[in-house]
Design a protein around this motif. Structure first.
Motif, PDB file in Angstrom:
ATOM      1  N   UNK A  45       0.805  -1.094  -0.017  1.00 49.04           N
ATOM      2  CA  UNK A  45      -0.111   0.118  -0.010  1.00 49.04           C
ATOM      3  C   UNK A  45       0.850   1.311   0.083  1.00 49.04           C
ATOM      4  N   UNK A  46       1.956   1.234   0.596  1.00 48.58           N
ATOM      5  CA  UNK A  46       2.938   2.537   0.845  1.00 48.58           C
ATOM      6  C   UNK A  46       3.541   2.554  -0.901  1.00 48.58           C
ATOM      7  N   UNK A  47       3.885   1.575  -1.172  1.00 50.88           N
ATOM      8  CA  UNK A  47       4.607   1.728  -2.618  1.00 50.88           C
ATOM      9  C   UNK A  47       3.511   2.465  -3.555  1.00 50.88           C
ATOM     10  N   UNK A  48       2.335   2.085  -3.503  1.00 47.87           N
ATOM     11  CA  UNK A  48       1.099   2.473  -4.475  1.00 47.87           C
ATOM     12  C   UNK A  48       0.969   3.988  -4.088  1.00 47.87           C
ATOM     13  N   UNK A 188       6.731  -4.173  -8.644  1.00 48.81           N
ATOM     14  CA  UNK A 188       5.569  -4.183  -7.923  1.00 48.81           C
ATOM     15  C   UNK A 188       4.602  -5.074  -8.292  1.00 48.81           C
ATOM     16  N   UNK A 189       4.212  -5.072  -9.841  1.00 54.60           N
ATOM     17  CA  UNK A 189       3.254  -6.167 -10.354  1.00 54.60           C
ATOM     18  C   UNK A 189       3.926  -7.673 -10.088  1.00 54.60           C
ATOM     19  N   UNK A 190       5.257  -7.837 -10.267  1.00 51.53           N
ATOM     20  CA  UNK A 190       5.737  -9.096 -10.163  1.00 51.53           C
ATOM     21  C   UNK A 190       5.793  -9.435  -8.838  1.00 51.53           C
ATOM     22  N   UNK A 191       5.966  -8.586  -7.672  1.00 53.20           N
ATOM     23  CA  UNK A 191       5.794  -8.931  -6.481  1.00 53.20           C
ATOM     24  C   UNK A 191       4.288  -9.517  -6.144  1.00 53.20           C
ATOM     25  N   UNK A 192       3.330  -8.753  -6.730  1.00 54.65           N
ATOM     26  CA  UNK A 192       1.946  -9.247  -6.438  1.00 54.65           C
ATOM     27  C   UNK A 192       1.643 -10.419  -7.137  1.00 54.65           C
ATOM     28  N   UNK A 193       2.331 -10.830  -8.340  1.00 50.82           N
ATOM     29  CA  UNK A 193       2.401 -12.106  -8.862  1.00 50.82           C
ATOM     30  C   UNK A 193       2.899 -13.211  -8.136  1.00 50.82           C
TER      31      UNK A 193
END
Length: 253
Positions: A45-48, A188-193
Motif C-alpha cells: 500500500x505504501x509503494x502505491x 510491484x506487479x511481479x511482487x503481486x504475482x
C-alpha cells in the motif's frame, strides 16, 4: 487411581498441558503469519501511495524526476524486503523464479548531450574504429536486483580524440540516474504475482478484503480470487461464515 508423575501431576493434567503448549505454538505461528501478511500488505500500500504522490509532485514541479524515482524505489525496496523471506520459505519453491529469474525490465542510460556533440564535432579526430558514444543498457532480472543495484546508478562514457599523430586525449563524463518508474511499476506487479503464487495474493488497486462475512446491505464480499486463505480460515473459525456457506459461495462464482 490416577497415575501421577514426579511432580504430582495426573496423566490427564499432563495431556491438558501438552495440548495447551501445542496450542500456544500454533497460535504463535498464526500470529507470526498474520503479522508478516500485514507487513507485506502495508508495504504494498505504501509503494502505491508513494507512486501516486510522486506523480502528483512531478506535475507540480515540487521534485525532479530523479528524486521521484529515488523515493519510489525506496518504497518498492521495502516491499521486496518484506516479500523475499516468504518466497525463501522451505514450504515454497518460488524464490529462484521471482528473486533471480523473472524479467523486470530494461532501461537505457544515455550519454551526455555535450559529450555526444563533442564527439560529433571531432569525428575526423576520432581514432580508427571509435564512434560517437551510445546509450548503455541496464537489464533488471529478478526482484533481488532491485535491492542490489546501487543508488544512484552510474555509467561512464568516454571519447578519445587524436591531438597529433601519436597523442590521444580522453574525455570522460559520468551519468548518474535512478531506476525508471516503469521498471519499479513492473517490480510491484511481479511482487503481486509472486504473492498470488504463494496464495497470499493482493488485488492491485483495491483495499484489503474485509475479514468478516456480512456487510450492511447483506452482500457477501468473499471472492476466491481476492480473499487471502488465512482470512477465510479466520472467518470460519470465528463463526462469521460456515464452511458450508463458503463452499456454496464458491459454487456460485
Amino acid at each position: 487411581m490416577a497415575i501421577q508423575n514426579g511432580h504430582g501431576q495426573s496423566g490427564s493434567e499432563i495431556e491438558v498441558e501438552a495440548e495447551h503448549a501445542e496450542s500456544e505454538v500454533i497460535d504463535e505461528e498464526k500470529y507470526s503469519h498474520k503479522r508478516r501478511l500485514t507487513a507485506i500488505h502495508n508495504a504494498h500500500d505504501r509503494a502505491v501511495t508513494v507512486r501516486d504522490g510522486v506523480g502528483e509532485q512531478l506535475i507540480t514541479g515540487a521534485i525532479t524526476e530523479q528524486q521521484g524515482r529515488r523515493y519510489y524505489r525506496r518504497a518498492v525496496e521495502s516491499l521486496i524486503m518484506q516479500l523475499l523471506p516468504v518466497l525463501e520459505s522451505d514450504a515454497l519453491s518460488l524464490e529462484e523464479e521471482y528473486a533471480s529469474e523473472v524479467e523486470i525490465g530494461t532501461m537505457s542510460v544515455h550519454a551526455p548531450r555535450d559529450l555526444v556533440q563533442f564527439a560529433k564535432s571531432n569525428i575526423d579526430r576520432l581514432p580508427s574504429g571509435a564512434a560517437v558514444p551510445k546509450a548503455k543498457t541496464i537489464e533488471v532480472v529478478g526482484l533481488k536486483q532491485i535491492l542490489e543495484l546501487p543508488s544512484p546508478i552510474q555509467r561512464q562514457f568516454s571519447v578519445v580524440v587524436m591531438e597529433g599523430s601519436e597523442d590521444y586525449r580522453p574525455v570522460s563524463q559520468t551519468v548518474e540516474t535512478e531506476l525508471q518508474r516503469a521498471i519499479l511499476d513492473s517490480a510491484v506487479q511481479v511482487a503481486s504475482e509472486a504473492l498470488e503464487d504463494a496464495q497470499m495474493g493482493l488485488n492491485i488497486g483495491e483495499g484489503r478484503p474485509r475479514n468478516h462475512a456480512g456487510t450492511g446491505d447483506g452482500s457477501w464480499p468473499w471472492e476466491t480470487d481476492t480473499v487471502l486463505p488465512h482470512e477465510i480460515r479466520d472467518a470460519i473459525e470465528a463463526g462469521e461464515i460456515s464452511r458450508e456457506q463458503f463452499e456454496q459461495l464458491i459454487g456460485d462464482q
